[in-house]
Motif scaffolding. Structure first.
Motif, PDB file in Angstrom:
ATOM      1  N   TRP A   1      -3.247  -0.330  -9.529  1.00  0.00           N
ATOM      2  CA  TRP A   1      -3.100   0.968  -8.878  1.00  0.00           C
ATOM      3  C   TRP A   1      -4.076   2.019  -9.398  1.00  0.00           C
ATOM      4  O   TRP A   1      -4.709   2.724  -8.603  1.00  0.00           O
ATOM      5  CB  TRP A   1      -1.654   1.455  -9.025  1.00  0.00           C
TER       6      TRP A   1
ATOM      7  N   CYS B   1      -4.853  12.686  -6.318  1.00  0.00           N
ATOM      8  CA  CYS B   1      -4.661  11.391  -5.665  1.00  0.00           C
ATOM      9  C   CYS B   1      -5.511  11.312  -4.395  1.00  0.00           C
ATOM     10  O   CYS B   1      -5.403  12.184  -3.524  1.00  0.00           O
ATOM     11  CB  CYS B   1      -3.185  11.198  -5.326  1.00  0.00           C
TER      12      CYS B   1
ATOM     13  N   HIS C   1       3.304   6.143  -5.444  1.00  0.00           N
ATOM     14  CA  HIS C   1       3.034   6.279  -6.876  1.00  0.00           C
ATOM     15  C   HIS C   1       1.852   7.218  -7.112  1.00  0.00           C
ATOM     16  O   HIS C   1       1.901   8.087  -7.992  1.00  0.00           O
ATOM     17  CB  HIS C   1       2.727   4.901  -7.475  1.00  0.00           C
ATOM     18  N   CYS C   2       0.801   7.032  -6.327  1.00  0.00           N
ATOM     19  CA  CYS C   2      -0.399   7.850  -6.479  1.00  0.00           C
ATOM     20  C   CYS C   2      -0.066   9.332  -6.299  1.00  0.00           C
ATOM     21  O   CYS C   2      -0.491  10.179  -7.089  1.00  0.00           O
ATOM     22  CB  CYS C   2      -1.447   7.399  -5.469  1.00  0.00           C
TER      23      CYS C   2
ATOM     24  N   GLN D   1      -7.096  -5.404  -4.321  1.00  0.00           N
ATOM     25  CA  GLN D   1      -6.606  -4.591  -5.438  1.00  0.00           C
ATOM     26  C   GLN D   1      -5.085  -4.591  -5.489  1.00  0.00           C
ATOM     27  O   GLN D   1      -4.488  -4.653  -6.568  1.00  0.00           O
ATOM     28  CB  GLN D   1      -7.124  -3.157  -5.318  1.00  0.00           C
ATOM     29  N   LEU D   2      -4.461  -4.540  -4.327  1.00  0.00           N
ATOM     30  CA  LEU D   2      -2.997  -4.538  -4.284  1.00  0.00           C
ATOM     31  C   LEU D   2      -2.422  -5.856  -4.782  1.00  0.00           C
ATOM     32  O   LEU D   2      -1.291  -5.894  -5.289  1.00  0.00           O
ATOM     33  CB  LEU D   2      -2.517  -4.254  -2.860  1.00  0.00           C
TER      34      LEU D   2
ATOM     35  N   PHE E   1       0.836  -1.208   0.000  1.00  0.00           N
ATOM     36  CA  PHE E   1       0.000   0.000   0.000  1.00  0.00           C
ATOM     37  C   PHE E   1       0.866   1.252   0.000  1.00  0.00           C
ATOM     38  O   PHE E   1       0.541   2.248  -0.682  1.00  0.00           O
ATOM     39  CB  PHE E   1      -0.924   0.003   1.217  1.00  0.00           C
TER      40      PHE E   1
ATOM     41  N   ARG F   1       3.756   1.606  -1.360  1.00  0.00           N
ATOM     42  CA  ARG F   1       4.253   1.794  -2.728  1.00  0.00           C
ATOM     43  C   ARG F   1       3.175   2.395  -3.613  1.00  0.00           C
ATOM     44  O   ARG F   1       3.444   3.284  -4.427  1.00  0.00           O
ATOM     45  CB  ARG F   1       4.751   0.463  -3.297  1.00  0.00           C
ATOM     46  N   PHE F   2       1.946   1.912  -3.447  1.00  0.00           N
ATOM     47  CA  PHE F   2       0.835   2.503  -4.192  1.00  0.00           C
ATOM     48  C   PHE F   2       0.666   3.973  -3.842  1.00  0.00           C
ATOM     49  O   PHE F   2       0.492   4.822  -4.725  1.00  0.00           O
ATOM     50  CB  PHE F   2      -0.465   1.748  -3.896  1.00  0.00           C
TER      51      PHE F   2
ATOM     52  N   THR G   1       0.977  -3.484  -9.923  1.00  0.00           N
ATOM     53  CA  THR G   1       0.842  -2.123 -10.457  1.00  0.00           C
ATOM     54  C   THR G   1      -0.373  -1.985 -11.370  1.00  0.00           C
ATOM     55  O   THR G   1      -0.888  -0.877 -11.541  1.00  0.00           O
ATOM     56  CB  THR G   1       2.116  -1.703 -11.216  1.00  0.00           C
TER      57      THR G   1
END
Length: 202
Positions: free
Chosen positions: A91, A38, A30-31, A83-84, A24, A26-27, A88
């Protein structure tokens, strides 16, 4: 990350929730860097705060998720985790689903494809025996039957391991505590004479 076969069930809960939290984070990074508006803010720390507020909101008032179902705080943790699992590729859909939930109180996109959404669904008679089978097999494999002192300690440790997912995962420490039959052993046997070293966690 490989699974450590020497961990017992409750140690495994902690390792698992740490891995989900890392995914999460990492998401969230990125977001913040790549997705306009975001929903989780400017990085992992802000994401954890926003998710805590969202979970608190859903705990008090679950969000409609379509088909007469509602999405509550535990569902938030598990559906985000699902979802994770997509890596990627998940995401962008996750960002859109969280935006729909945060801004419009619409739990449908996040819960799409998920089973047993909401406390009513989880309390209902299961449609098949998969959950019962999972518990029976897991508790037959594991001899871990902790007392309440260790359960309280393991529950607190699991919660502390992840600001986003810890509360939902912490109930897993109670999986086998009152199972009425003995299990095989606390952890699997992973050693054998002449065998090469077993792959460990990284």
């Amino acid at each position: 990350m490989s699974v450590d076969p020497t961990e017992d069930l409750n140690e495994e809960q902690v390792s698992q929730v740490k891995a989900v939290q890392a995914a999460f984070d990492r998401f969230a990074a990125h977001c913040a860097a790549r997705i306009r508006h975001c929903p989780t803010g400017d990085g992992p720390e802000e994401a954890a705060r926003r998710m805590a507020r969202l979970a608190d909101r859903l705990e008090k008032t679950p969000a409609p998720a379509g088909g007469g179902r509602n999405l509550d705080a535990d569902d938030l943790a598990y559906t985000v985790s699902d979802q994770l699992d997509l890596g990627t590729d998940g995401w962008s859909p996750l960002a859109r689903a969280l935006t729909a939930l945060i801004d419009h109180n619409d739990g449908g996109p996040l819960s799409k494809g998920a089973d047993d959404i909401g406390s009513a669904d989880r309390a209902a008679t299961p449609s098949d025996s998969s959950r019962a089978a999972q518990i029976a097999i897991t508790c037959a494999d594991s001899s871990l039957r902790p007392g309440f002192e260790r359960l309280d300690r393991d529950e607190a440790r699991t919660k502390a391991a992840s600001p986003v997912f810890g509360a939902a995962w912490s109930t897993g420490v109670y999986l086998c505590y009152d199972w009425p039959f003995d299990g095989e052993r606390a952890t699997p046997q992973v050693n054998a004479d002449g065998a090469a070293p077993v792959l460990g966690p990284v």
